[in-house]
Design a protein around this motif. Sequence first.
Motif, short mmCIF file in Angstrom:
data_model
loop_
_atom_site.label_atom_id
_atom_site.label_comp_id
_atom_site.label_asym_id
_atom_site.label_seq_id
_atom_site.Cartn_x
_atom_site.Cartn_y
_atom_site.Cartn_z
N UNK A 40 0.76 -1.37 -0.02
CA UNK A 40 0.06 -0.06 0.08
C UNK A 40 0.88 1.23 -0.07
N UNK A 41 0.86 1.83 -1.31
CA UNK A 41 1.70 3.21 -1.28
C UNK A 41 1.31 4.22 -0.13
N UNK A 42 2.37 4.99 0.34
CA UNK A 42 2.08 6.09 1.28
C UNK A 42 0.98 7.05 0.56
N UNK A 43 1.35 7.30 -0.60
CA UNK A 43 0.55 8.38 -1.29
C UNK A 43 -0.06 7.66 -2.43
N UNK A 44 -1.35 7.66 -2.66
CA UNK A 44 -1.98 6.93 -3.82
C UNK A 44 -1.39 7.48 -5.31
N UNK A 45 -0.76 8.61 -5.29
CA UNK A 45 -0.26 9.08 -6.43
C UNK A 45 0.86 8.30 -7.05
N UNK A 46 1.73 7.76 -6.04
CA UNK A 46 2.58 6.72 -6.29
C UNK A 46 2.13 5.51 -6.82
N UNK A 47 0.79 5.26 -6.87
CA UNK A 47 0.54 3.70 -7.16
C UNK A 47 1.05 3.19 -8.29
N UNK A 48 1.07 3.94 -9.40
CA UNK A 48 1.66 3.24 -10.77
C UNK A 48 3.18 2.95 -10.60
N UNK A 49 3.84 3.95 -9.94
CA UNK A 49 5.31 3.71 -9.70
C UNK A 49 5.70 2.61 -8.84
N UNK A 50 4.93 2.42 -7.91
CA UNK A 50 5.05 1.16 -7.09
C UNK A 50 4.67 -0.12 -7.63
N UNK A 51 3.49 -0.21 -8.63
CA UNK A 51 3.50 -1.15 -9.32
C UNK A 51 4.35 -1.52 -10.10
N UNK A 52 5.04 -0.60 -10.80
CA UNK A 52 6.30 -0.86 -11.75
C UNK A 52 7.37 -1.60 -11.02
N UNK A 53 7.55 -1.13 -10.03
CA UNK A 53 8.71 -1.76 -8.98
C UNK A 53 8.19 -3.52 -8.60
N UNK A 54 7.06 -3.59 -8.14
CA UNK A 54 6.52 -4.80 -8.00
C UNK A 54 6.53 -5.66 -9.26
N UNK A 55 6.31 -5.07 -10.33
CA UNK A 55 6.40 -5.84 -11.55
C UNK A 55 7.61 -6.64 -11.70
N UNK A 56 8.79 -5.84 -11.11
CA UNK A 56 9.97 -6.31 -11.48
C UNK A 56 10.50 -7.50 -10.73
N UNK A 57 9.72 -7.79 -9.69
CA UNK A 57 10.07 -8.85 -8.63
C UNK A 57 8.87 -9.88 -8.79
N UNK A 58 7.94 -9.59 -9.41
CA UNK A 58 6.75 -10.76 -9.30
C UNK A 58 6.76 -11.75 -10.30
N UNK A 59 6.22 -12.91 -9.85
CA UNK A 59 6.20 -13.99 -10.72
C UNK A 59 5.05 -14.46 -11.32
N UNK A 60 4.03 -13.33 -11.37
CA UNK A 60 3.00 -13.49 -12.26
C UNK A 60 2.19 -12.09 -12.33
N UNK A 61 1.04 -12.19 -12.92
CA UNK A 61 0.39 -10.76 -13.08
C UNK A 61 0.09 -9.89 -11.81
#
Lengths: 253, 312
Positions: free
Chosen positions: B237-258
Amino acid sequence: MSTMAFRNTGTLAWRTLVQIKHNPFELMDFSIQPVMFLLLFTYVFGGQLAGSPKEYLAFALPGIIVQNLLFATMNTGVGLNTDINKGVFDRLRSLPIARFSPLAGRIVADVIKQAWALLLLLAVGALLGFRIGTGPLEALGAFALLLTFAVAASWISVLVAMLVDEPDKVQIFGFVLIFPLTFASSAFVRPSTMPGWLRAFAEANPTSVLADATRGLLTGGPVAGPVIHSLIWAVALTAVFAPLSVRAFRRRV
Amino acid sequence: MGDDTNAVHVEGLVKRYGDTTALAGVDLTVRPGTVLGLLGPNGAGKTTAVRILATLIQPDAGHATVGGFDVVRQAHEVRRLIGLTGQYASVDEQLTGTENLLMIGRLLGLSRRAARDRARSLLARFDLVDAAGRAAGKYSGGMRRRLDLAASLVGEPRLLYLDEPTTGLDPRSRNEVWDIVRGLVADGVTVLLTTQYLDEADQLADEIVVIDHGRVIATGTAEQLKARTGAQTVSVRPGSSDDLEKVAAEVRRVASGPVDVGGDLVVAPVAGPAALTALVRRLDDAGLVVAELSLRRPSLDEVFLSLTGGPA
């Protein structure tokens, strides 16, 4: 029958009878309904049919007894089908009890209910002026014959109960079968007044035979012929429907 | 008598109804003193299996023993060992609680007095004393289920089949039934439990057999089943919802699925705990502040979903 089968049957008969305590409607079913029929036939139809209610009562009470008895045989099937549908049978069959005791227990209980309705009809009939014109032995004979016939006829309802999916259908089947059988007979009128084709049916009808036998045993008249004839019918019904019912019972439960 | 090491032993059980195959070769074993959860969606064959093991119906193929007795050839002996509570096996609605238990006690050969004592103690144990004289048809769902359980325990069975014992119950009644089952297990009763509720299997069962379309598709403890799918889930859960997409981008780099982005939460499967350390480093390097970050094992629901390809 082994001791266990006897005990199991007794317990399950008790169970069916004790239900009445919690369901007064059932008591109405086999008490008030027959009495209503009795009053209806005696006071509404009696005067026209026989000149006076009392005179008609002497003729009709044995017929009313027989009609009520045949309708009541359907209770056996309705009860069995309800037990199967509600899952009571599954519980019983998961217990180490005699296999046919659920069936036997219900039949025993229903015979007791039949005996009650029979006594009730005779008692109310007596209040209305019906008199047993024979002796106590003949009256006991009528009792035994009627209950024997009831057990024999209840095999039909057991078979139906095993073949249909819900209790209401047993009831409907019973109504459709027993209604014509009891009215197109000598239970309420003499078949001699009916048109030829119907008269032939009425005279061959087991209801007539049983009504005549009961009439003979309670009020006098020919006894031997109708009694033997009734017993033959009872044996025949049992011989045909008991094995079919037991087979269907094995298959269904 | 066969071997007694397994309370229930089932091999290759098949049952067909016309064109429908209810059981297509089921194997399972219930060890004494344990709870086996038979888990599956509606129509999976759970009830059919229990009905065969309770001697109510016969299998078309395969065989099953209960306490060493064959369910077909030694049905009477099996019935002496088991108690059945189910969505189908039921109490008599027109009898009172006491009368129901008395009837069963008498059928099991207890004397009148013993049956009465047994009924009284069971009613007390299941908190039904106040309702003892009322017709069971007037009971609430929870009371009825408790009476059902009491009825199946009159004979003090060593093995209890519970066929969907809490279906249709409110959460409080469900907890009551769970407590009762735990108490029975503590007394050494072996339990075969069918359920379509994953949390129920998770709560009660030592071992779970998952069945679907009449086949066993997985067996193991709840933990083993959860581990089986491998994946764990990270949610951020990002500290600010404005960062949601940026956080998602970082998560995408370590994720093993969608990666699932919904509301103010980013959720994704990851291969293992190492991914979590990597993710924290990345988020930190990117200067992203997170309000919440967690790693959890899959729920049994998710396991079930991945096993059956559909919800339970």
